[in-house]
Scaffold this active site. Sequence first.
Site: not given
Length: 467
Positions: A161, A252-253
Amino acid sequence: MENIKYNFELKSNSNSCRTLLNCYLFCYFRLINIKLFKRIIFLKMDPEQALKNLAMQNEFNVETGKVEPAFHYFAHKAGMQGVDKEKVAKIIADASKNSRYYLKQMEKKQKYEQQIAAMKEKIEKFWKDKQYVKSVQVIVDKKLHELEKERILSRTWVHFDLDMFFVAVEIRDNPELKDKPVAVGGMAMISTANYIARQYGVRSAMPGFIAKRLCPELVLINGNFQKYEETSRKFKAILEEYDPDYDSAGLDEAALDITNYLNENGITKEEDIMKLCHNIRMRINEATGITCSCGIGPNKMLAKLSTEINKPNGQYLMKSNREEIMNFLAKLPIRKIPGIGSQSEQLLNGLGIKTCSDILNHLPELYVAFTENAFEFFLRSALGLGRCYHELPEERKSVSVSRTFPVISKVEDMEKKIHELAGMVSEDLKHYKKKAKHITLIVKTHNFDVRNHGTPLDKYTNDEKDI
């Protein structure tokens, strides 16, 4: 038939009226190859709606004499441990009392209270029927035994993350912001806040003007999604080397099953796995200029939960040991479990269930009060039983992508947003060798009326322009 869902919000303003539109664009597609990718970046609320969704999370408790959350101001994100929830709740409540959405939320709250009352009545009758109690206990014990037999501790998942992603990119490009409270967004809505801002109670999906009241020094920056997408591509290009089939729920992850990679490279010791993940994080930092946290565990859910423990710029390995897993989950708030949202949290809280250990201590009541599927999901979560393998194509039924953006009213701006979303879906389809053929537009007005219109494409495609 599969589907991809675009979620976006439109809001137009005139001198005398403001019209809120929630628009959803669905792209249905049939599987062409073996793998299917699902992406969900929930953005759902327009600025006013997001404000009220937060604002109406508060009411005055006569017994305690305090403003307390009625719709749950959720402050369990990393960096928000010391937030004064009462202060935040009062500021939000003062800003939007008696609004249309407030009334709508109060309707929902009353509905939840009625559901809770019905559940309690059902549970009370249950305990009075000794024969029923015995039969339910047999079912619960059997399910516990069956699920325990499914426990797999031989896989290794890692959840990566990017820390405070949007803001981190902005600070990377403007280091002067490093020691200031910063959020990406505007006075209408913010999408991400840095850790300094979070200490004041500022968080994503919060209106900017409310965030400013919580933190007057807050620096608001308009988002630049082209930069974010470019950074995300660099991030995922690295991860793909370790698991080409990684699962991703946003820019983002991503969650990786690195079991095969570890076996192929003879990596077995925990310290070596930690070193590998550290090196991956350093590679990501070097390639993107921002930091990344990760969690390591025997399944996807536990890896994701572990990511939060040492944020930001840290990592945590949950041992593949049942005792350690159960100890970790015992005091975990139920809202932190992926899949438990506000509604489920409120219903469970109404029954006195706030942690995973509470779930295990109230299994008969849960079996009686909820559906069988919901009961099994709660039980699996409390036992720490998550997905250990990537989903097979036939298991995945929908794909969803969405993006938050400021207030817009011009047709050309709306079309631009649709093109952005189409590009994201196109990229995912090409990566996973899928094609789409059907698009549906769903419009939800400020009065919560829903309208939709769908149209088929001339051919199966994964081309951005066609979509």
